[in-house]
Design a protein around this motif. Structure first.
Motif, PDB file in Angstrom:
ATOM      1  N   GLU A   6       0.922  -1.204  -0.066  1.00  0.00           N
ATOM      2  CA  GLU A   6      -0.068  -0.103  -0.012  1.00  0.00           C
ATOM      3  C   GLU A   6       0.952   1.178   0.078  1.00  0.00           C
ATOM      4  O   GLU A   6       0.544   2.307  -0.793  1.00  0.00           O
ATOM      5  CB  GLU A   6      -0.870   0.056   1.176  1.00  0.00           C
ATOM      6  N   ILE A 183      -7.659   0.951  -5.145  1.00  0.00           N
ATOM      7  CA  ILE A 183      -9.002   0.997  -4.488  1.00  0.00           C
ATOM      8  C   ILE A 183     -10.060   0.424  -5.387  1.00  0.00           C
ATOM      9  O   ILE A 183     -10.605  -0.581  -4.871  1.00  0.00           O
ATOM     10  CB  ILE A 183      -9.464   2.486  -4.347  1.00  0.00           C
ATOM     11  N   TYR A 184      -9.925   0.282  -6.631  1.00  0.00           N
ATOM     12  CA  TYR A 184     -10.814  -0.538  -7.488  1.00  0.00           C
ATOM     13  C   TYR A 184     -10.520  -1.938  -7.373  1.00  0.00           C
ATOM     14  O   TYR A 184     -11.477  -2.516  -7.387  1.00  0.00           O
ATOM     15  CB  TYR A 184     -10.764   0.114  -8.832  1.00  0.00           C
ATOM     16  N   THR A 185      -9.376  -2.296  -7.233  1.00  0.00           N
ATOM     17  CA  THR A 185      -8.682  -3.620  -7.212  1.00  0.00           C
ATOM     18  C   THR A 185      -9.387  -4.388  -6.087  1.00  0.00           C
ATOM     19  O   THR A 185      -9.872  -5.395  -5.954  1.00  0.00           O
ATOM     20  CB  THR A 185      -7.311  -3.802  -7.409  1.00  0.00           C
ATOM     21  N   TYR A 186      -9.174  -3.503  -4.735  1.00  0.00           N
ATOM     22  CA  TYR A 186      -9.564  -4.071  -3.423  1.00  0.00           C
ATOM     23  C   TYR A 186     -11.144  -4.345  -3.632  1.00  0.00           C
ATOM     24  O   TYR A 186     -11.668  -5.026  -2.809  1.00  0.00           O
ATOM     25  CB  TYR A 186      -9.315  -3.285  -2.380  1.00  0.00           C
ATOM     26  N   THR A 187     -11.938  -3.201  -4.154  1.00  0.00           N
ATOM     27  CA  THR A 187     -13.139  -3.530  -4.073  1.00  0.00           C
ATOM     28  C   THR A 187     -13.906  -4.935  -4.883  1.00  0.00           C
ATOM     29  O   THR A 187     -14.847  -5.395  -4.569  1.00  0.00           O
ATOM     30  CB  THR A 187     -14.100  -2.298  -4.854  1.00  0.00           C
ATOM     31  N   GLN A 188     -12.967  -5.419  -5.636  1.00  0.00           N
ATOM     32  CA  GLN A 188     -13.409  -6.499  -6.474  1.00  0.00           C
ATOM     33  C   GLN A 188     -12.849  -7.969  -5.824  1.00  0.00           C
ATOM     34  O   GLN A 188     -13.065  -8.936  -6.328  1.00  0.00           O
ATOM     35  CB  GLN A 188     -12.524  -6.508  -7.877  1.00  0.00           C
ATOM     36  N   ASP A 193     -12.163  -5.149   1.965  1.00  0.00           N
ATOM     37  CA  ASP A 193     -12.894  -3.894   2.044  1.00  0.00           C
ATOM     38  C   ASP A 193     -12.246  -3.020   3.115  1.00  0.00           C
ATOM     39  O   ASP A 193     -12.259  -1.782   2.829  1.00  0.00           O
ATOM     40  CB  ASP A 193     -14.560  -4.052   2.717  1.00  0.00           C
ATOM     41  N   GLN A 195      -8.912  -2.655   3.422  1.00  0.00           N
ATOM     42  CA  GLN A 195      -7.639  -2.103   2.320  1.00  0.00           C
ATOM     43  C   GLN A 195      -8.302  -0.977   1.629  1.00  0.00           C
ATOM     44  O   GLN A 195      -7.796   0.094   1.500  1.00  0.00           O
ATOM     45  CB  GLN A 195      -7.101  -3.127   1.572  1.00  0.00           C
ATOM     46  N   ALA A 196      -9.488  -1.482   1.059  1.00  0.00           N
ATOM     47  CA  ALA A 196     -10.196  -0.148   0.050  1.00  0.00           C
ATOM     48  C   ALA A 196     -10.821   0.961   0.937  1.00  0.00           C
ATOM     49  O   ALA A 196     -10.362   2.195   0.580  1.00  0.00           O
ATOM     50  CB  ALA A 196     -11.309  -0.965  -0.584  1.00  0.00           C
ATOM     51  N   SER A 200      -8.982   4.855   0.394  1.00  0.00           N
ATOM     52  CA  SER A 200     -10.084   5.839   0.289  1.00  0.00           C
ATOM     53  C   SER A 200      -9.885   6.943   1.188  1.00  0.00           C
ATOM     54  O   SER A 200      -9.924   8.179   0.686  1.00  0.00           O
ATOM     55  CB  SER A 200     -11.602   5.144   0.293  1.00  0.00           C
TER      56      SER A 200
END
Length: 228
Positions: A6, A183-188, A193, A195-196, A200
């Motif tokens: 990160e 962030i997009y990667t973690y949401t997938q 959540d 980490q996202a 964020s």
């Protein structure tokens, strides 16, 4: 606490945003000065073209960059033998971010140039100063608050760039994966959540800091003008 991966995302995002602004600054100064000081046929169309990234879907900008700067593109094909590669590299992410933030940079600089009394420039020219000397000793120093404001706004926009970046350089960890892409990667990913959310929150803090700094500069410059 952020993990090592990160922190790498944060460092890459700051690197991309910094070079996105630094690389576009000279052109932004030139374009803003032309728009502020000159009238010419097609000026409205030129102004619209400069601000086009504000209204275009970012994916359109990213696709255009891929066509032009890809390895087989008309520009990318010429640059690759020179060792300059943008496609699927962090440099491409900086280029995409620079284009998306360019209108904000130009707008702030244009307002700064328009606020400078042209009589100061004319007086310097009557005393024998050439155009370049007038620009670098009078116009540019007086526009520093606007320049800093535009750079900070552009920096904040670069930090938040997503659509053009992922279309042009993809989402490669350690190479092109900036904060929005991470962030997009973690949401997938199921269970990611936390980490996202961390990234964020960090993204919001960085963007707010840049916007607050730009607003402070605007207020400070206005205060100096009022006292002057």
């Amino acid at each position: 606490m952020l993990s090592a991966d990160e922190w790498r995302v944060v460092a890459l995002s700051l690197q991309v945003a910094f070079w996105g602004v630094a690389g576009s600054l000279p052109l932004g100064i030139a374009v803003a000065y032309v728009l502020a000081r000159y009238d010419f046929p097609g000026k409205t169309l030129f102004d619209a073209f400069v601000h086009l990234p504000l209204v275009l879907p970012p994916v359109v900008v990213g696709f255009a960059l891929l066509v032009l700067f890809g390895r087989n593109g008309p520009i990318g094909g010429l640059l690759e033998p020179l060792g300059i590669v943008f496609a699927f590299k962090w440099t491409g992410a900086a280029l995409a971010a620079a284009i998306m933030g360019f209108p904000l940079l130009v707008r702030a600089l244009r307002l700064a140039f328009e606020s400078i009394d042209p009589r100061l420039e004319r007086a310097a020219r009557t005393l024998g100063a050439g155009p370049w000397r007038v620009f670098f000793t009078i116009t540019l120093p007086l526009s520093v608050p606007g320049l800093a404001t535009g750079a900070l706004l552009g920096f904040a926009r670069c930090l938040g760039e997503f659509g053009a970046t992922i279309t042009f350089v993809s989402n490669i960890p350690g190479e092109t994966q900036t904060l929005p892409l991470a962030i997009y990667t973690y949401t997938q990913v199921p269970g990611a959540d936390a980490q996202a959310l961390k990234l964020s929150v960090l993204s919001v803090i960085l963007s707010l800091a840049a916007l607050a700094a730009s607003e402070w500069l605007v207020r400070r410059s206005r205060g100096k003008s009022a006292h002057g």
